[in-house]
Design a protein around this motif. Sequence first.
Motif, PDB file in Angstrom:
ATOM      1  N   SER A  76       0.809  -1.218   0.000  1.00 54.62           N
ATOM      2  CA  SER A  76       0.000   0.000   0.000  1.00 54.62           C
ATOM      3  C   SER A  76       0.847   1.274   0.000  1.00 54.62           C
ATOM      4  CB  SER A  76      -0.916   0.007   1.222  1.00 54.62           C
ATOM      5  OG  SER A  76      -0.133   0.037   2.402  1.00 54.62           O
ATOM      6  N   ASP A  77       2.132   1.158   0.290  1.00 51.81           N
ATOM      7  CA  ASP A  77       2.981   2.340   0.387  1.00 51.81           C
ATOM      8  C   ASP A  77       4.272   2.087  -0.392  1.00 51.81           C
ATOM      9  OD1 ASP A  77       3.452   4.946   1.328  1.00 51.81           O
ATOM     10  OD2 ASP A  77       4.700   4.191   2.955  1.00 51.81           O
ATOM     11  N   PRO A  78       4.618   2.984  -1.297  1.00 49.11           N
ATOM     12  CA  PRO A  78       5.832   2.762  -2.084  1.00 49.11           C
ATOM     13  C   PRO A  78       7.096   2.912  -1.235  1.00 49.11           C
ATOM     14  CG  PRO A  78       4.942   4.937  -2.532  1.00 49.11           C
ATOM     15  CD  PRO A  78       3.965   4.237  -1.629  1.00 49.11           C
ATOM     16  N   ARG A  79       8.172   2.396  -1.757  1.00 45.29           N
ATOM     17  CA  ARG A  79       9.452   2.530  -1.067  1.00 45.29           C
ATOM     18  C   ARG A  79       9.857   4.001  -0.989  1.00 45.29           C
ATOM     19  NH1 ARG A  79      13.397  -0.956  -4.791  1.00 45.29           N
ATOM     20  NH2 ARG A  79      14.721   0.825  -4.608  1.00 45.29           N
ATOM     21  N   ARG A  80      10.526   4.325   0.083  1.00 48.41           N
ATOM     22  CA  ARG A  80      10.945   5.719   0.284  1.00 48.41           C
ATOM     23  C   ARG A  80      12.441   5.906   0.071  1.00 48.41           C
ATOM     24  NH1 ARG A  80       7.374   7.328   5.561  1.00 48.41           N
ATOM     25  NH2 ARG A  80       5.432   6.479   4.785  1.00 48.41           N
ATOM     26  N   ALA A  81      13.142   4.809  -0.204  1.00 41.22           N
ATOM     27  CA  ALA A  81      14.575   4.866  -0.486  1.00 41.22           C
ATOM     28  C   ALA A  81      14.920   3.727  -1.428  1.00 41.22           C
ATOM     29  CB  ALA A  81      15.371   4.757   0.809  1.00 41.22           C
ATOM     30  N   LYS A  82      15.949   3.940  -2.238  1.00 38.78           N
ATOM     31  CA  LYS A  82      16.350   2.927  -3.215  1.00 38.78           C
ATOM     32  C   LYS A  82      17.146   1.790  -2.582  1.00 38.78           C
ATOM     33  CE  LYS A  82      16.724   6.490  -6.679  1.00 38.78           C
ATOM     34  NZ  LYS A  82      17.662   7.398  -7.316  1.00 38.78           N
ATOM     35  N   SER A  83      17.826   2.084  -1.488  1.00 39.24           N
ATOM     36  CA  SER A  83      18.683   1.097  -0.829  1.00 39.24           C
ATOM     37  C   SER A  83      18.884   1.523   0.622  1.00 39.24           C
ATOM     38  CB  SER A  83      20.045   1.033  -1.531  1.00 39.24           C
ATOM     39  OG  SER A  83      20.731   2.268  -1.361  1.00 39.24           O
ATOM     40  N   SER A  84      19.540   0.672   1.387  1.00 36.99           N
ATOM     41  CA  SER A  84      19.817   1.035   2.781  1.00 36.99           C
ATOM     42  C   SER A  84      20.744   2.249   2.828  1.00 36.99           C
ATOM     43  CB  SER A  84      20.405  -0.153   3.542  1.00 36.99           C
ATOM     44  OG  SER A  84      21.581  -0.605   2.926  1.00 36.99           O
ATOM     45  N   ARG A  85      21.711   2.314   1.906  1.00 36.50           N
ATOM     46  CA  ARG A  85      22.617   3.484   1.856  1.00 36.50           C
ATOM     47  C   ARG A  85      21.847   4.761   1.540  1.00 36.50           C
ATOM     48  NH1 ARG A  85      27.910   1.199  -1.229  1.00 36.50           N
ATOM     49  NH2 ARG A  85      28.732   0.133   0.593  1.00 36.50           N
ATOM     50  N   ASP A  86      20.910   4.663   0.605  1.00 33.19           N
ATOM     51  CA  ASP A  86      20.094   5.822   0.243  1.00 33.19           C
ATOM     52  C   ASP A  86      19.273   6.281   1.448  1.00 33.19           C
ATOM     53  OD1 ASP A  86      18.892   7.758  -1.522  1.00 33.19           O
ATOM     54  OD2 ASP A  86      17.160   6.415  -1.736  1.00 33.19           O
ATOM     55  N   LEU A  87      18.714   5.325   2.189  1.00 35.17           N
ATOM     56  CA  LEU A  87      17.931   5.668   3.376  1.00 35.17           C
ATOM     57  C   LEU A  87      18.800   6.383   4.411  1.00 35.17           C
ATOM     58  CD1 LEU A  87      15.162   5.424   4.815  1.00 35.17           C
ATOM     59  CD2 LEU A  87      16.023   3.299   5.824  1.00 35.17           C
ATOM     60  N   VAL A  88      19.992   5.856   4.644  1.00 37.70           N
ATOM     61  CA  VAL A  88      20.914   6.482   5.603  1.00 37.70           C
ATOM     62  C   VAL A  88      21.265   7.890   5.137  1.00 37.70           C
ATOM     63  CG1 VAL A  88      23.259   6.362   6.540  1.00 37.70           C
ATOM     64  CG2 VAL A  88      21.816   4.311   6.506  1.00 37.70           C
ATOM     65  N   ALA A  89      21.546   8.065   3.854  1.00 35.70           N
ATOM     66  CA  ALA A  89      21.895   9.386   3.325  1.00 35.70           C
ATOM     67  C   ALA A  89      20.738  10.375   3.512  1.00 35.70           C
ATOM     68  CB  ALA A  89      22.271   9.280   1.852  1.00 35.70           C
ATOM     69  N   LYS A  90      19.515   9.927   3.299  1.00 35.23           N
ATOM     70  CA  LYS A  90      18.353  10.811   3.474  1.00 35.23           C
ATOM     71  C   LYS A  90      18.228  11.275   4.924  1.00 35.23           C
ATOM     72  CE  LYS A  90      15.741   9.242  -0.454  1.00 35.23           C
ATOM     73  NZ  LYS A  90      14.460   9.113  -1.048  1.00 35.23           N
ATOM     74  N   GLN A  92      20.696  11.385   7.116  1.00 34.61           N
ATOM     75  CA  GLN A  92      21.837  12.269   7.411  1.00 34.61           C
ATOM     76  C   GLN A  92      21.529  13.688   6.948  1.00 34.61           C
ATOM     77  OE1 GLN A  92      24.865   9.896   5.447  1.00 34.61           O
ATOM     78  NE2 GLN A  92      25.823   9.411   7.419  1.00 34.61           N
ATOM     79  N   ALA A  93      20.927  13.814   5.763  1.00 33.59           N
ATOM     80  CA  ALA A  93      20.538  15.138   5.257  1.00 33.59           C
ATOM     81  C   ALA A  93      19.494  15.775   6.179  1.00 33.59           C
ATOM     82  CB  ALA A  93      19.999  15.018   3.829  1.00 33.59           C
TER      83      ALA A  93
END
Length: 172
Positions: A76-90, A92-93
């Motif tokens: 029901s909800d799309p992914r919010r990051a492409k990868s675990s690294r992308d999630l961490v980077a988001k 951090q920002a």
Amino acid sequence: MDAQGAIIASRIVRVGEMRREVARLKEENARLRDEAAALSAHFAFALLAARDLETLPKGSRFIIVDGWNMVLGDGSDPRRAKSSRDLVAKWQAYLASRTGDFVWIVFDGHDDNTRQDGRLRVSYTGGSGAQRADRFICDFLRMARFQGLSHRVEVVTSDKKLLKEAERLIKK
């Protein structure tokens, strides 16, 4: 078959049963050993997180993120990051613009592991089985509630069941 043969046959059957029982007990022992190691590691993480929550600056939030849920999404909800690294980077920002907040990203993972970079902690639960990160997050929320600080915690997930439980634990 005479009486002696029947006795020997029943003993052979019993030995087979005992071997299966020993194998089952060894498997259970290994599972319990892994579970105890994970709980020991989780306890250390929980103590560290409790301290972080206690020392948050006034008006700041402690954000705990359901890691794989944000990366993989759900139906029901799309992914919010492409990868675990992308999630961490988001995150951090996000923290770069929010000086007091603290973010803890929790992933399911076979090996327990934690690393921290300033106000961002990334943990892998260790162990096996479903919903380990969810249990980890809920255990943290219970601890925060016992401290009287659950109102400062925000859970980020699209898992409706986890959100409902988190809301229940935070409001108690």
